[in-house]
Design a protein around this motif. Structure first.
Motif, PDB file in Angstrom:
ATOM      1  N   PRO A  46       0.909  -1.226   0.066  1.00  0.00           N
ATOM      2  CA  PRO A  46      -0.090   0.002  -0.059  1.00  0.00           C
ATOM      3  C   PRO A  46       0.934   1.174  -0.127  1.00  0.00           C
TER       4      PRO A  46
ATOM      5  N   TYR B 186      -6.573  -3.240   0.818  1.00  0.00           N
ATOM      6  CA  TYR B 186      -5.192  -3.645   0.206  1.00  0.00           C
ATOM      7  C   TYR B 186      -5.561  -3.509  -1.259  1.00  0.00           C
TER       8      TYR B 186
ATOM      9  N   SER C 245       1.376  -9.778  -4.140  1.00  0.00           N
ATOM     10  CA  SER C 245       1.403  -9.777  -2.663  1.00  0.00           C
ATOM     11  C   SER C 245      -0.132  -9.894  -2.276  1.00  0.00           C
TER      12      SER C 245
ATOM     13  N   TYR D 129      -1.083 -13.532  -0.556  1.00  0.00           N
ATOM     14  CA  TYR D 129      -1.355 -13.579   0.756  1.00  0.00           C
ATOM     15  C   TYR D 129      -2.943 -13.849   1.059  1.00  0.00           C
TER      16      TYR D 129
END
Ligand SMILES: Nc1ncnc2c1ncn2[C@@H]1O[C@H](COP(=O)(O)OP(=O)(O)O)[C@@H](O)[C@H]1O
Ligand SMILES: Nc1ccn([C@@H]2O[C@H](COP(=O)(O)OP(=O)(O)O)[C@@H](O)[C@H]2O)c(=O)n1
Length: 416
Positions: free
Chosen positions: A252, A275, A303, A307
């Motif tokens: 971010p 996010y 990512s 995740y």
């Protein structure tokens, strides 16, 4: 949309239940039928043991309420129940049917107290919670709607019937637009839906609105560096910035830093939408900066998706969405980088680097093992993401050698 009615008899029979009895193995799957079925050995281990057995499931047409209730119940169960109570993640789903999962918990109470019943009684007041109890009868076990006071009128006994594994692990069925978002609008809607309960959402949405669309026509290359924590992203991206005279960005972005802690404490639906929106703000920054110089980005959509998928999917790496799943496809409306590099180091070296940074010293054995499963799933999900896919870089050599290796790759692929 899910309605409370789905747990009435007709619907219930087309559903499969999955209990995550042992995270290193397949869940225990069962269906329900009106005639008694002899339990398998594995099912005996769950149902045949002594103790009171319950399951509870969270359902609501309001997805924010559903996500928050699930998180609150999870917290309550782990903080209130005694050591004699086992709590397993459980779900009910229609095999291979996207978004059919109703999440919940299976509770096995071997204590002599009525703590679990008292707690379930409280939880049952919530209109979003549906509960079942399970009773053994010789070699059989049956399920019925549970009420602590008197039997539920409409309830019918249904016998537990062992079922085989579904083609898609149930935890993969609800990922789209709950854990991973494939357009800005879908993530935006989630934050819009929670402005009442999370006032910070308004500020985040305002920041998203303020970003100007920039087309990245004749721009400099955009290179994303990905990898697990402590694989050397910060070290490498700083070095690349110097050596390439590049602009360094991250996702971010800086402007979301003050909101991050707040959203990190929210359930996955809300946290992941936050996010996802961060990537669109970073994309706008990339569009602008890449007109002036090459851009290096520390973490981006790989990512966010890897995740989110690794957290949503319980248990083993084999449970991840299949290699060819649409869930690994880059969002159509998100600016694509020219190159994505995934830094990898072996687990021992990564732990050493974490320790050198003064972290991770107190992790217990059991947690380490779970971390290991999680790490494997994040890395595997990273590698499966497509359009663009990432190139794997061995980041175990010295920082200077890793930099040289990456500079070579950038020269070859981006002609810089
Ligand atoms: N190639 C390398 N060899 C040895 N140690 C490294 C290397 N790259 C980074 N480190 C060290 O490992 C730790 C984590 O690196 P960092 O760049 O902060 O990783 P990340 O940003 O991926 O979390 C830091 O203490 C850093 O000095
Ligand atoms: N682009 C990004 C960056 C981080 N994240 C989330 O942020 C966490 C890791 O970020 P971090 O800042 O702690 O990682 P490091 O940069 O410290 O290695 C992961 O759990 C991801 O869920 C994300 O979803 N999308």
């Amino acid at each position: 949309m899910l309605r409370r009615a789905m747990f009435r008899c007709g619907e219930l029979c087309s559903r499969v239940f999955a209990v995550e009895f042992d995270l290193r193995a397949e869940p225990l799957y069962f269906t329900l039928s009106s005639s008694p079925q002899v339990l398998h050995h594995d099912h005996q281990r769950l149902f045949g043991d002594c103790g009171k057995l319950f399951s509870l499931h969270v359902q609501s047409e309001n997805r924010i309420e559903k996500a928050q209730t699930h998180a609150q119940i999870k917290h309550k169960l782990s903080s209130t129940l005694s050591r004699d109570c086992d709590v397993f993640e459980a779900s009910s789903f229609i095999p291979d049917d996207e978004n059919s999962v109703v999440k919940g918990f299976f509770i096995r109470d071997k204590s002599t107290t009525t703590l679990s019943e008292d707690l379930l009684n409280t939880l049952r007041q919530s209109k979003t919670v549906c509960m079942f109890s399970y009773k053994r009868e010789g070699q059989y076990c049956w399920q019925e709607l549970w009420s602590p006071v008197s039997p539920v009128k409409e309830s019918v006994r249904q016998y537990i019937t062992p079922a085989t594994a579904a083609k898609h692990h149930p935890s993969t069925l609800n990922i789209r637009n709950s854990d991973v978002f494939y357009s800005m609008d879908e993530a935006y809607k989630v934050l819009q839906e929670c402005t009442d309960i999370i006032p910070e959402s308004k500020a985040v949405l305002k920041l998203v609105d303020e970003q100007l669309e920039i087309s990245s026509g004749d721009a400099y290359p955009v290179i994303v560096i990905e990898g697990l924590d402590a694989t050397g992203k910060t070290t490498l991206t700083e070095a690349l910035r110097e050596s390439l005279n590049a602009t360094l960005l991250k996702s971010p972005p800086q402007c979301l830093t003050s909101f991050r802690q707040r959203f990190d404490s929210e359930p996955p639906l809300i946290r992941r939408a936050f996010y996802a929106l961060g990537n669109y703000i970073t994309a706008a920054h990339i569009g602008k900066e890449s007109l002036r110089a090459p851009v290096i980005v520390d973490r981006y959509w790989h990512s966010t998706a890897a995740y989110a998928i690794a957290t949503a999917v319980s248990g083993r790496v084999e449970n991840l969405p299949r290699l060819d799943s649409e869930l690994y496809q880059w969002p159509g409306d998100l600016l694509q980088p020219n190159l994505v590099l995934l830094l990898t180091v072996n687990p021992e070296e990564r732990l050493r680097r974490l320790r050198d940074r003064g972290q991770d010293k107190t992790v217990e054995e059991a947690e380490l093992e779970l971390n290991q499963l999680f790490r494997l799933k994040v890395e595997e999900a990273y590698k499966r993401i497509q359009n663009p896919a990432c190139i794997i870089v061995d980041a175990s050599p010295s920082p200077q050698e890793v930099l040289q290796q990456v500079q070579r790759l950038i020269r070859n692929k981006c002609h810089l």
